[in-house]
Design an enzyme around this catalytic site. Structure first.
Site, PDB file in Angstrom:
ATOM      1  N   GLU A   8      57.544  49.779 -21.025  1.00 57.89           N
ATOM      2  CA  GLU A   8      57.708  50.709 -22.270  1.00 57.89           C
ATOM      3  C   GLU A   8      56.832  50.560 -23.567  1.00 57.89           C
ATOM      4  O   GLU A   8      56.118  51.039 -24.235  1.00 57.89           O
ATOM      5  CB  GLU A   8      59.100  51.118 -22.689  1.00 57.89           C
ATOM      6  CG  GLU A   8      59.845  51.922 -21.717  1.00 57.89           C
ATOM      7  CD  GLU A   8      59.276  53.286 -21.121  1.00 57.89           C
ATOM      8  OE1 GLU A   8      58.251  53.930 -21.710  1.00 57.89           O
ATOM      9  OE2 GLU A   8      59.621  53.515 -19.816  1.00 57.89           O
ATOM     10  N   HIS A  45      53.263  51.330 -23.250  1.00 58.59           N
ATOM     11  CA  HIS A  45      52.881  52.469 -23.614  1.00 58.59           C
ATOM     12  C   HIS A  45      52.698  52.393 -25.418  1.00 58.59           C
ATOM     13  O   HIS A  45      51.771  53.009 -25.834  1.00 58.59           O
ATOM     14  CB  HIS A  45      54.111  53.494 -23.226  1.00 58.59           C
ATOM     15  CG  HIS A  45      54.038  53.951 -21.901  1.00 58.59           C
ATOM     16  ND1 HIS A  45      52.856  54.376 -21.298  1.00 58.59           N
ATOM     17  CD2 HIS A  45      54.944  54.136 -20.837  1.00 58.59           C
ATOM     18  CE1 HIS A  45      53.224  54.639 -19.941  1.00 58.59           C
ATOM     19  NE2 HIS A  45      54.443  54.402 -19.908  1.00 58.59           N
ATOM     20  N   HIS A  73      49.374  50.930 -26.136  1.00 56.18           N
ATOM     21  CA  HIS A  73      48.180  52.112 -25.781  1.00 56.18           C
ATOM     22  C   HIS A  73      48.088  53.199 -26.838  1.00 56.18           C
ATOM     23  O   HIS A  73      47.061  53.534 -27.309  1.00 56.18           O
ATOM     24  CB  HIS A  73      48.681  52.983 -24.652  1.00 56.18           C
ATOM     25  CG  HIS A  73      47.618  53.557 -23.876  1.00 56.18           C
ATOM     26  ND1 HIS A  73      47.788  54.392 -22.518  1.00 56.18           N
ATOM     27  CD2 HIS A  73      46.233  53.602 -24.300  1.00 56.18           C
ATOM     28  CE1 HIS A  73      46.820  54.663 -22.295  1.00 56.18           C
ATOM     29  NE2 HIS A  73      45.544  54.599 -23.286  1.00 56.18           N
ATOM     30  N   GLU A  81      50.167  55.800 -16.718  1.00 58.15           N
ATOM     31  CA  GLU A  81      51.177  54.658 -16.727  1.00 58.15           C
ATOM     32  C   GLU A  81      50.439  53.417 -16.062  1.00 58.15           C
ATOM     33  O   GLU A  81      51.143  52.128 -16.063  1.00 58.15           O
ATOM     34  CB  GLU A  81      51.999  55.160 -15.320  1.00 58.15           C
ATOM     35  CG  GLU A  81      53.022  56.127 -15.241  1.00 58.15           C
ATOM     36  CD  GLU A  81      54.013  55.853 -16.301  1.00 58.15           C
ATOM     37  OE1 GLU A  81      54.341  54.830 -16.636  1.00 58.15           O
ATOM     38  OE2 GLU A  81      54.314  57.098 -17.184  1.00 58.15           O
ATOM     39  N   TYR A 130      53.119  57.677 -10.656  1.00 59.61           N
ATOM     40  CA  TYR A 130      53.758  56.511 -10.958  1.00 59.61           C
ATOM     41  C   TYR A 130      53.101  55.753 -10.013  1.00 59.61           C
ATOM     42  O   TYR A 130      52.768  54.376  -9.904  1.00 59.61           O
ATOM     43  CB  TYR A 130      55.067  56.319 -10.968  1.00 59.61           C
ATOM     44  CG  TYR A 130      55.836  56.979 -12.087  1.00 59.61           C
ATOM     45  CD1 TYR A 130      56.148  55.989 -13.176  1.00 59.61           C
ATOM     46  CD2 TYR A 130      56.353  58.157 -12.300  1.00 59.61           C
ATOM     47  CE1 TYR A 130      56.646  56.303 -14.468  1.00 59.61           C
ATOM     48  CE2 TYR A 130      56.799  58.475 -13.569  1.00 59.61           C
ATOM     49  CZ  TYR A 130      56.905  57.486 -14.537  1.00 59.61           C
ATOM     50  OH  TYR A 130      57.430  58.003 -15.630  1.00 59.61           O
TER      51      TYR A 130
END
Length: 711
Positions: free
Chosen positions: A497, A500, A503, A525, A635
């Site tokens: 997480e 992310h 990102h 992902e 995923y």
């Protein structure tokens, strides 16, 4: 998972969303919500978490009127006079302000400790989603953009501005704005229904609070520290919730089959009645929109925007992966069945000759303990949350050329939330901020996710907006005698997480539409999965672990065993991902579906372990109503790319090599969705991606690899 919502401004995907709103318990036991006013952090983080329910309602109406006016202005432009300044720029500017204000209004439904605020936020989300549909169906605005595209000199536009224009035209056609008025009205009505149902689906899950009561004997096998942290009832029994910090430890460690069965049945029945009904309403609505737009199925409709492009490519990918994993899955099931037969004989339990849904996590945990000698009780003591957080932040800073500093007295939504400032180590420039909300509480979002809250794009008035994101998780709370301790798979979730989050923070785009995780859903992902690899490497593991009592490191033999256990149960774990991907594809290639039956079918056919009777896992499969509909395969698809990146560059050139880390930041993270995912991969790898590393990390032998296949 990064959280997703439908929006005209975030049509591909988006993050879901100094004193906070405090939850105070009065002597009567009633809750009251107290709001404290505060200025926004450093005047650059524009997010305000102090709104009352009434303020949320009024600001929602104000936002709708403001953005509608911006669209009205563009719609009123003379078609012959359509220009970048009169069409694209006003729409881009409106999107920047809208994305920030919308998050202020709809994010609290996932995290606010005050139920009234959560309800007001969910209602705001419904109104804004309805408004999103209205604005996405503005044919007058669409015509101005088409007119601009037809007459403008493409060479005069910056590459990202050209991409923005082309994306708006593409989205307009995907909304049917090139079709008759009658069809447009029907699509609009259907999309509004879909938005409302999706919000209700996730609201039901967030508010779910089922608990079960067990005796001490029924909790056999669980650590004393776990049992001691449970709420005790008046008759000396224990209350166990279905939240992750209770569910997963019990399913992995409790040796009493009946306890596990009850827990699994309850967990897979969360929101069964209401959400099954909602999901089975969503499926035909989505199918109907797809048909009206000329697509054979809803899955084909959503896949057009992804790297996979169509259901045929997804089906081929999943079927080929299943064939490669099928034998491994059979071997793993056979071994688990032997373990079960032996344990039933030792403990005096009846052996039913099969693996049940409530056996899976328990015996997979046994495989790690017996085959790989991973002592979970010993291992967890070396992963206190504070130590893991310190190590994780240190690793990301060194790898990506960043500096994190915790913000004192932050403006947050709950006293347990922390806020960090992110600076570039070379320039000293603050490029973003992130929140960490890591423990469960009533009414909070029940999974782990990253929510993008403020896009790192250019602002209407000039300059760049500060990127802001939140990581929301549900790690075990500390107790009086023990800190919050993480299982290794929770450490992996943390790294995922936070990938992310990076990102979102490292993205520097011109337009909000392409900021951060606003990329193809089967690419989104990749950055987070790639960074999971660090929790399977010795040096990073040393940096993020030490015993919570004496600070001692993980013993060498335990560390080696942990790393070796990466391939444990890889067959069954990946077959389950194929099951979920197949269920998602199946229901979204039909006009209606019995969702419980679909899930049960693929559990039998692919996993070889039946679904728990009387349950419906899909009623709590939040991805199906959270933006991953028809796209859960992403995923596994993304993992092909993420493993190629890790093994081809980082593993080869140094997992803590700052040069590779900075190249990764600039080529993959910084660009957000302003460049196609496949193009970014080719640039970073220096070639087309292939599946070699993907199969190596699954423990499959070389002759089972597909050497030159990028899907």
């Amino acid at each position: 998972m990064f959280s997703v919502c439908i929006s005209v401004f975030r049509a591909v995907n988006r993050g879901h969303s100094a004193r906070p709103i405090l939850k105070m318990t009065l002597q009567s036991g009633a809750e009251m919500c107290v709001k404290h006013n505060s200025s926004t952090t450093a005047n650059r983080n524009r997010l305000n978490w102090g709104l009352s329910p009434d303020e949320i309602k009024s600001r929602t109406e104000e936002l709708i009127q403001r953005i509608k006016q911006a669209y009205d202005n563009v719609g009123a432009v003379d078609t012959d006079k359509a220009s970048y300044e009169s069409t694209l720029k006003p729409l881009a500017d409106a999107e920047v302000g809208y994305s920030v204000e919308r998050n202020i209004l709809d994010f609290p439904q996932y995290v606010s400790p005050c139920k009234a605020v959560r309800e007001a936020s969910a209602e705001a989300d419904k109104k804004l989603s309805d408004f999103d549909v209205e604005m996405s169906m503005r044919e007058d605005v669409f015509q101005k953009i088409v007119a601009l595209q037809e007459k403008c000199n493409i060479g005069d536009l910056r590459p990202e501005a050209k991409r923005f224009m082309e994306r708006l035209v593409q989205l307009g056609k995907r909304n049917g704005l090139h079709l008759s008025k009658e069809i447009q009205q029907e699509i609009k009505s259907l999309k509004k229904q879909i938005c409302e149902l999706s919000i209700d689906f996730n609201k039901n899950l967030n508010e779910e609070n089922t608990s079960l009561i067990f005796t001490k004997q029924e909790l056999g096998g669980l650590a004393e520290s776990f049992v001691g942290g449970l709420e005790k009832t008046e008759d000396d029994k224990y209350r166990v919730t279905l939240q992750y910090p209770h569910y997963y430890p019990l399913m992995k460690r409790c040796y009493v089959p009946e306890t596990r069965r009850k827990m699994e049945a309850a967990f897979q029945s969360r929101c069964k009645e209401e959400n099954t009904k909602i999901l089975e309403q969503l499926i035909p609505l989505r199918a109907k929109v797809a048909k009206l737009l000329g697509f054979s199925t809803h899955a084909d409709y959503v896949l057009e925007m992804n790297i996979a492009k169509n259901t045929k490519n997804v089906t081929t990918f999943l079927d080929e992966l299943y064939e490669k994993l099928r034998l491994l899955g059979e071997q793993e099931r056979s071994y688990i069945l032997e373990l079960k037969m032996k344990e039933c004989a030792e403990r005096g339990f009846e052996f039913d000759g099969k693996i049940n849904g409530w056996d899976m996590a328990y015996y997979m945990n046994k495989v790690e303990e017996l085959k790989y000698s991973v002592d979970k009780d010993k291992l967890v003591e070396h992963f206190p949350l504070e130590v893991v957080t310190e190590g994780l932040l240190s690793i990301y800073q060194d790898l990506l050329g960043l500096s994190f500093q915790q913000v004192a007295n932050p403006h947050v939504w709950h006293e347990g939330v922390s806020l960090y400032s992110v600076k570039d180590t070379v320039t000293g420039e603050e490029i973003g901020q992130f929140y960490l909300d890591l423990h469960p509480r009533e009414g909070k979002y029940g999974h782990a996710a990253c929510f993008g809250l403020q896009p790192g794009c250019l602002m209407p008035e000039g300059g760049r907006m500060l990127s802001v994101a939140a990581m929301v998780a549900n790690f075990t709370k500390p107790t009086a005698d023990r800190p919050s301790l993480l299982q290794h798979d929770e450490v992996e979730t943390y790294f995922h997480e936070f990938g992310h989050v990076m990102h979102e923070i490292c993205s520097k785009t011109d337009f909000a539409k392409f900021s951060g995780t606003r990329v193809e859903t089967d690419f989104v992902e990749v950055p987070s999965q790639m960074l999971e690899n660090w929790v399977w490497e010795k040096e990073p593991l040393r940096r993020m672990s030490r015993h919570y009592k004496d600070g001692s490191p993980i013993p060498d033999d335990l560390l080696e065993n942990l790393i070796a256990s990466r391939v444990a149960n890889t067959g069954l774990l990946n077959l389950r991902q194929i099951v979920l991907s197949k269920v998602d594809q199946s229901v979204h290639t039909k006009s209606c579906a019995d969702t419980a039956q679909e899930y049960a079918k693929y559990c039998d056919e692919i996993l070889g372990i039946p679904a728990t009777p009387g349950t419906n896992m899909t009623a709590s499969f939040s991805h199906l109503a959270g933006g991953y509909d028809g796209q859960y395969y992403g995923y596994l698809w993304s993992e092909v790319f993420s493993m190629d990146i890790f093994f081809s560059r980082f593993k080869k050139e140094g997992i803590m090599n700052p040069k590779v880390g900075m190249e990764y930041r600039n080529v993959i993270l910084k660009r957000g969705g302003s460049v196609d995912g496949m193009d970014m991969l080719k640039t970073f790898l220096g070639r087309k991606p292939n599946q070699t590393a993907f199969f190596l990390c699954k423990g499959l032998t070389c002759n089972e690899q597909q050497q030159d296949n990028s899907h």
